[in-house]
Write a protein that holds these residues in place. Structure first.
Motif, PDB file in Angstrom:
ATOM      1  N   PHE A 123       0.832  -1.200   0.000  1.00 14.65           N
ATOM      2  CA  PHE A 123       0.000   0.000   0.000  1.00 14.65           C
ATOM      3  C   PHE A 123       0.869   1.255   0.000  1.00 14.65           C
ATOM      4  O   PHE A 123       0.566   2.232  -0.681  1.00 14.65           O
ATOM      5  N   VAL A 124       1.980   1.211   0.750  1.00 14.26           N
ATOM      6  CA  VAL A 124       2.922   2.338   0.744  1.00 14.26           C
ATOM      7  C   VAL A 124       3.523   2.507  -0.647  1.00 14.26           C
ATOM      8  O   VAL A 124       3.634   3.627  -1.162  1.00 14.26           O
ATOM      9  N   SER A 125       3.911   1.411  -1.265  1.00 12.70           N
ATOM     10  CA  SER A 125       4.503   1.482  -2.606  1.00 12.70           C
ATOM     11  C   SER A 125       3.510   2.022  -3.623  1.00 12.70           C
ATOM     12  O   SER A 125       3.866   2.848  -4.473  1.00 12.70           O
ATOM     13  N   LEU A 126       2.273   1.580  -3.558  1.00 13.63           N
ATOM     14  CA  LEU A 126       1.251   2.107  -4.456  1.00 13.63           C
ATOM     15  C   LEU A 126       0.969   3.577  -4.167  1.00 13.63           C
ATOM     16  O   LEU A 126       0.659   4.352  -5.074  1.00 13.63           O
ATOM     17  N   GLY A 127       1.093   3.943  -2.915  1.00  9.26           N
ATOM     18  CA  GLY A 127       0.883   5.329  -2.544  1.00  9.26           C
ATOM     19  C   GLY A 127       1.913   6.260  -3.136  1.00  9.26           C
ATOM     20  O   GLY A 127       1.628   7.430  -3.424  1.00  9.26           O
ATOM     21  N   MET A 128       3.118   5.781  -3.341  1.00 10.34           N
ATOM     22  CA  MET A 128       4.145   6.604  -3.975  1.00 10.34           C
ATOM     23  C   MET A 128       3.799   6.894  -5.433  1.00 10.34           C
ATOM     24  O   MET A 128       4.276   7.861  -6.006  1.00 10.34           O
ATOM     25  N   VAL A 129       2.966   6.060  -6.011  1.00 15.87           N
ATOM     26  CA  VAL A 129       2.544   6.262  -7.395  1.00 15.87           C
ATOM     27  C   VAL A 129       1.262   7.088  -7.472  1.00 15.87           C
ATOM     28  O   VAL A 129       1.171   8.038  -8.253  1.00 15.87           O
TER      29      VAL A 129
END
Length: 136
Positions: free
Chosen positions: A99-105
């Motif tokens: 979720f954090v990684s997707l949030g960076m996008v």
């Protein structure tokens, strides 16, 4: 395991030499920085492994089982540690990290929510066996 420490020391020396040659030929800050960080990481891991082995050897009075050239597999038999057979917390940690990684996008609000979830699930994993039904 002393061999592993010296393998990491060798990698650190290789990265340092490669870093110097790369800087002299390319004058590129990006690659030079990455190689310097690789040197630091390999040196740090080598130091940690070396320090840990020295501490373990002092605890039992001799070399470790895996360093004994005459050693047998049965010499290291016994309990290796405790591994949770039923924990769901690693799944929550992985989901929060995704979720954090997707949030960076897609948006910083997802990073904040995922970071909060990551923090909570990490605390849950660490303190899983301190309370409740499975307390030791």
């Amino acid at each position: 395991m002393r061999v592993q420490a010296f393998m990491f020391y060798g990698c650190a020396v290789f990265f340092l030499a490669t870093d110097v040659v790369y800087w002299l030929w390319s004058k590129d800050w990006t690659g030079t920085t990455v190689l310097a960080l690789a040197f630091g990481l390999a040196g740090l891991i080598g130091f940690y492994v070396h320090f840990t082995i020295r501490r373990l050897e002092g605890g039992n009075g001799g070399p470790l089982y895996e360093d004994d050239p005459e050693g047998e597999i049965a010499d290291a038999a016994g309990e290796l540690g405790f591994f949770s057979p039923h924990s769901w917390w690693p799944l929550y940690i992985g989901g929060s990290a995704a979720f954090v990684s997707l949030g960076m996008v897609f948006g910083w609000w997802m990073v904040l929510l995922g970071g909060a979830g990551l923090l909570l699930s990490t605390v849950g994993l660490v303190f899983e066996y301190y309370r409740g039904h499975f307390a030791h």
